[in-house]
Enzyme design. Structure first.
Site, PDB file in Angstrom:
ATOM      1  N   ALA A   1      12.908  -6.744   0.005  1.00 12.48           N
ATOM      2  CA  ALA A   1      14.039  -6.663  -0.919  1.00 12.48           C
ATOM      3  C   ALA A   1      13.660  -5.707  -2.048  1.00 12.48           C
ATOM      4  O   ALA A   1      12.472  -5.527  -2.342  1.00 12.48           O
ATOM      5  CB  ALA A   1      14.388  -8.044  -1.473  1.00 12.48           C
ATOM      6  N   HIS A  51       0.829  -1.200   0.000  1.00 15.98           N
ATOM      7  CA  HIS A  51       0.000   0.000   0.000  1.00 15.98           C
ATOM      8  C   HIS A  51       0.866   1.253   0.000  1.00 15.98           C
ATOM      9  O   HIS A  51       0.588   2.221  -0.703  1.00 15.98           O
ATOM     10  CB  HIS A  51      -0.907   0.008   1.239  1.00 15.98           C
ATOM     11  CG  HIS A  51      -1.906  -1.091   1.270  1.00 15.98           C
ATOM     12  ND1 HIS A  51      -3.237  -0.911   0.958  1.00 15.98           N
ATOM     13  CD2 HIS A  51      -1.778  -2.405   1.578  1.00 15.98           C
ATOM     14  CE1 HIS A  51      -3.880  -2.059   1.069  1.00 15.98           C
ATOM     15  NE2 HIS A  51      -3.017  -2.975   1.449  1.00 15.98           N
ATOM     16  N   GLN A  77      12.666  -5.181  -5.180  1.00 20.13           N
ATOM     17  CA  GLN A  77      12.160  -6.090  -6.205  1.00 20.13           C
ATOM     18  C   GLN A  77      12.463  -5.633  -7.627  1.00 20.13           C
ATOM     19  O   GLN A  77      12.883  -6.434  -8.474  1.00 20.13           O
ATOM     20  CB  GLN A  77      10.655  -6.263  -6.027  1.00 20.13           C
ATOM     21  CG  GLN A  77      10.004  -7.171  -7.056  1.00 20.13           C
ATOM     22  CD  GLN A  77       8.580  -7.497  -6.691  1.00 20.13           C
ATOM     23  OE1 GLN A  77       8.325  -8.239  -5.753  1.00 20.13           O
ATOM     24  NE2 GLN A  77       7.632  -6.931  -7.416  1.00 20.13           N
ATOM     25  N   ASP A  89      -6.191   5.139   0.832  1.00 21.65           N
ATOM     26  CA  ASP A  89      -5.978   4.026  -0.087  1.00 21.65           C
ATOM     27  C   ASP A  89      -7.160   3.073  -0.039  1.00 21.65           C
ATOM     28  O   ASP A  89      -8.203   3.372   0.556  1.00 21.65           O
ATOM     29  CB  ASP A  89      -4.626   3.341   0.145  1.00 21.65           C
ATOM     30  CG  ASP A  89      -4.590   2.443   1.365  1.00 21.65           C
ATOM     31  OD1 ASP A  89      -5.629   2.237   2.001  1.00 21.65           O
ATOM     32  OD2 ASP A  89      -3.505   1.932   1.680  1.00 21.65           O
TER      33      ASP A  89
END
Length: 365
Positions: A351, A23, A353, A120
């Site tokens: 990580a 989010h 990505q 959101d």
């Protein structure tokens, strides 16, 4: 920190995210683009249940100076049963943060030119706050237009059927030209109609109708039929604004875990590494983690695995449990890390990505 008490003429937007890196990251990129292109300023007001914010803090680093953030006072969940579902907990984080949100928004209204509040996808329980401050309320929907159509279809499905959706004899069609979807493939919160989470999911639709508009992290050429349906097949919807895709594509060097991952990938042969990640909300059971570990080990394949705390009940428990820390070793088979040393890298929680998938060792370039 909140904005300076000195009122400015720069348009200011308050953003209220719900828990989960999936989010927060699209919202930070949305804010970054409006800062760079339109000279807006932003404050993120972040509700929390008191769990670790380390991953969220990493995501908030390296943002333009006109984007600030404030973690609100943690809400109290001592009255909740231990097995309360994730969606109910998220809604309660937002509803119980309303006093803190109201106070913080009041400070922003006094010290900035507050022009809008952006919530959101699950932030609608706090949407009435926008009316209190007489500013527009926008929903930032970071998923697909197709899934937004599915959301707006739920009240009609609830009226049409009394059985559980997984027992429907025929797949459902959300809009004209839609690929039929079997009931068993609908999202987890609607799979148990007796659960409180299902009622909350239906309430989302009612709250969405209160918004000034819905900002969708997708674009028309990607989902033409879905966007046409949103604009033509439902009455009374707020305007839908396709603006995506917002993804983090810049360098994330210096963020927690970033340098370790990329330095390790630099030492691996081209196209040799399998990237294993189930997203910011994806959760495996302890048994599944054990099976996945054995599978990776027995395959002999080089791998980079982003591991999260297991949960044997909720598929999206990671949303509220972002940080594993060094304790991830306890979830793996005994000796796994030693046996796969040099072959694989296990990273807790997060990580970079985009950079991993674009790296030559994962055949990204």
């Amino acid at each position: 920190m909140l904005a300076s008490p000195q009122r400015t003429r720069q348009p200011h937007v308050a953003i209220i995210p719900t828990p989960g890196m999936g989010h927060l990251i699209p919202l930070t990129e949305f804010a970054r683009q409006l800062v760079l292109r339109h000279n807006f300023s932003f404050t993120f007001l972040i509700p929390t249940d008191g769990s670790s914010t380390k991953s969220q803090l990493s995501s908030l680093q390296n943002l333009p100076s006109s984007i600030s953030y404030l973690f609100l006072s943690p809400v109290d969940f001592s009255d909740l049963p231990a097995d309360a579902d994730i969606l109910t907990r998220i809604f309660l984080i937002l509803s119980r943060s309303t006093p803190s949100l109201r106070h913080s928004l009041g400070l922003l209204a006094e010290s900035t030119q507050l022009v809008s509040i952006v919530f959101d996808v699950l932030g609608s329980p706090a949407i009435d706050l926008a009316a209190e401050f007489d500013v527009p309320a926008y929903i930032f929907y970071m998923s697909s237009a197709f899934s937004l159509c599915a959301l707006f279809s739920m009240p009609n499905l609830d009226w049409m059927y009394t059985c559980e959706y997984r027992h429907l004899p025929e797949p459902v069609v959300f809009f004209t030209g839609c690929v039929p979807v079997h009931g068993v493939d609908l999202v987890e919160p609607v799979q148990d109609r007796k659960n409180e989470a299902y009622k909350k999911y239906l309430e989302l639709v009612k709250q969405y109708h209160k918004a000034t508009g819905i900002i969708v992290n997708s674009f028309v050429d990607l989902e033409p039929a879905a966007f046409m349906a949103l604009m033509e097949e439902w009455d009374g919807l707020p305007p839908v604004h396709p603006i995506g895709l917002f993804v983090r594509t810049g360098s994330e060097s210096g963020l927690t875990g970033s340098d370790q991952c990329l330095n390790w990938l630099d030492k691996q042969p081209s196209g040799s590494v399998l990237f294993v990640s189930f997203g910011s909300d994806g959760t495996l059971s302890h048994e599944q983690i054990i099976e996945l570990a054995f599978g990776l080990e027995m395959s002999g394949q080089r791998f980079l695995w982003v591991i999260r705390t297991p949960d044997d009940k909720a598929l999206n428990a990671a949303c509220l449990n972002q940080n594993v820390g060094n304790g991830f070793c306890q979830f793996l088979p005994h000796g796994f890390l030693n046996r796969t040393k040099g072959l694989g890298l296990v990273v807790p929680s997060w990580a970079p990505q985009v950079e991993i998938l674009g790296h030559g060792s994962t055949a990204g370039s």
